[in-house]
Design a protein around this motif. Structure first.
Motif, PDB file in Angstrom:
ATOM      1  N   GLY A   1      90.947 -81.859  83.518  1.00 36.36           N
ATOM      2  CA  GLY A   1      90.629 -83.133  84.150  1.00 36.36           C
ATOM      3  C   GLY A   1      89.841 -84.047  83.225  1.00 36.36           C
ATOM      4  N   ARG A   2      88.871 -83.477  82.498  1.00 35.13           N
ATOM      5  CA  ARG A   2      88.097 -84.292  81.551  1.00 35.13           C
ATOM      6  C   ARG A   2      88.981 -84.804  80.424  1.00 35.13           C
TER       7      ARG A   2
ATOM      8  N   ASP B   1      91.308 -86.232  88.345  1.00 36.13           N
ATOM      9  CA  ASP B   1      90.516 -85.402  89.246  1.00 36.13           C
ATOM     10  C   ASP B   1      90.941 -83.949  89.069  1.00 36.13           C
ATOM     11  N   PRO B   2      89.973 -83.011  88.895  1.00 33.20           N
ATOM     12  CA  PRO B   2      90.335 -81.610  88.639  1.00 33.20           C
ATOM     13  C   PRO B   2      91.288 -81.024  89.671  1.00 33.20           C
TER      14      PRO B   2
ATOM     15  N   THR C   1      88.833 -72.902  88.152  1.00 34.34           N
ATOM     16  CA  THR C   1      88.044 -74.136  88.270  1.00 34.34           C
ATOM     17  C   THR C   1      87.624 -74.638  86.897  1.00 34.34           C
ATOM     18  N   ALA C   2      87.225 -73.717  86.027  1.00 34.37           N
ATOM     19  CA  ALA C   2      86.845 -74.111  84.669  1.00 34.37           C
ATOM     20  C   ALA C   2      88.021 -74.751  83.935  1.00 34.37           C
TER      21      ALA C   2
ATOM     22  N   ARG D   1      88.704 -78.286  85.461  1.00 31.39           N
ATOM     23  CA  ARG D   1      87.708 -79.264  85.029  1.00 31.39           C
ATOM     24  C   ARG D   1      87.924 -79.671  83.571  1.00 31.39           C
TER      25      ARG D   1
END
Length: 397
Positions: free
Chosen positions: A103-104, A109-110, A96-97, A100
């Motif tokens: 995605g940034r 979207d992640p 998830t990290a 994200r």
């Protein structure tokens, strides 16, 4: 169990997995956790290698599936099926990290991020494998030394990128890093994400009883040093000793032979007012026999940068040395006592007590008593088994 990581030349997922295997994590248990994800077409092997005279473990993932790109959501679904559940939780947290961060960086979207270099079998095996190893070893706390960051560039799916890679820097937000003379990628996104997912804090070895140390080898061959990460497992302090606060601190130092005593005193006062744990000077003799002072400022990592700028601005020095150390602080409390009706604060620790100078001096001026008499009375009162506010009126000590 505490796990202290020393990334001597950097950190990657396979290096960390190799070090955890080297320190005693059971290979079959790790394989079982990865197999529970449903991932097929992979084999995990632990091979003993010797690099620059140092024996280490290399975690090797062999794959028959050549896919190197997957959606982050697909990898998360696989990692969530790992077992035990604690392994799945850490593995999905790391992925998830990464999602994200990507995605940034790409404005996506992640869940829809397509992971290129990180989308292959080996990345998932490394992430779930490290999670399983930490769980099997009973690790409850992860501490990591400052991460060395390389220079130069690295070729990725999007072209030539600077080192450290943008995704790595995004994942290292809040970490403690340092520069190195190594070129290329020394810390990978997988390594950075695993530290974040494990809730790692950064600094020197914590106070613990070392149990075992293992070494994980990277695939890169360096000309002058072993490309390894070291992992040390240690038992935490017993409850009786846990009252001592163990924390990372930063010592700032600079040599000064061209500032006045007034400037030194002002700088120390400002540093203390700005949050320094302590500040002091020592005398020195520099080149050409010049008398000088060494200014020392002790700070927590979060305030070190601000205090370094303060020292530079106030003294005009051209450089400040910075050292990360461990501080063991004994428990203490401040007790309020009264000597002849004057309030005096006393700092009390497990091995003694001492009156605060400013309070004792004010009381001595008001009462006409010698300073040492006021300080001694205040100390004795604080050491008695009284409520936090106690009073002594008149009389001789």
């Amino acid at each position: 169990m505490i796990c202290w990581i020393n990334p001597f030349t950097g950190l990657a997922g396979d290096m960390l997995l190799g070090a955890l295997l080297d320190v005693g994590a059971p290979l079959e248990q790790i394989r079982a956790s990865v197999a529970a994800t449903g991932l097929t077409g992979w084999e995990l092997h632990a091979e003993r290698v010797t690099v620059h005279g140092l024996t280490a473990t290399s975690a090797r993932v062999r794959v028959t599936d050549t896919a190197t790109e997957r959606r982050a959501a697909d990898l998360l679904e696989l990692a969530a099926a790992a077992r035990p559940e604690a392994v799945a939780a850490l593995g999905t947290a790391a992925l998830t990290a990464i999602a994200r961060a990507e995605g940034r960086l790409h404005g996506t979207d992640p869940g829809e991020v397509h992971l290129h270099e990180l989308g292959g079998h080996d990345a998932l095996v490394d992430i779930v494998g490290v999670a399983a190893a930490l769980h099997a070893l009973g690790v409850t706390e992860v501490v990591c030394a400052p991460l060395p960051l390389g220079t130069g560039s690295v070729r990725a799916a999007h072209g030539l990128l600077p080192c450290p890679a943008p995704a790595t820097l995004e994942l290292l937000s809040g970490a403690l890093v340092t520069g190195t003379d190594l070129r290329g990628e020394t810390v990978t996104p997988t390594g950075a994400a695993l530290l974040r997912a494990a809730g790692a804090r950064y600094g020197p070895p914590p106070t613990m009883t070392p149990v075992a140390t293992g070494y994980g080898a990277g695939t890169r061959v360096l000309a002058d040093r072993p490309n390894v990460v070291a992992v040390t497992l240690g038992r935490p302090l017993p409850p009786s000793a846990a009252a001592e606060a163990v924390e990372a601190v930063v010592t700032l130092e600079t040599n000064l032979d061209d500032v006045t005593g007034e400037t030194l005193a002002h700088t120390i006062a400002r540093a203390l007012a700005e949050g320094a744990l302590d500040a002091w000077t020592t005398t020195a003799v520099m080149k050409k026999g010049r008398p000088a002072h060494v200014l020392h400022v002790l700070a927590r990592p979060g305030t070190a940068a601000r205090l370094r700028e303060l020292v530079l601005a106030e003294t005009g020095t051209l450089g400040v040395r910075q050292t990360v150390q461990t501080r063991v602080a004994a428990p203490r409390r401040i007790r309020d006592v009264e000597v002849d009706g004057m309030p005096v604060r006393v700092k009390q620790g497990p091995y003694g007590a001492k009156a605060e100078y400013d309070d004792a001096a004010a009381a001595a001026r008001r009462t006409g008593l010698p300073l040492r008499t006021v300080a001694d009375r205040a100390r004795r009162l604080a050491e008695q088994d009284h409520p936090d506010r106690v009073t002594e009126e008149g009389g001789t000590p």
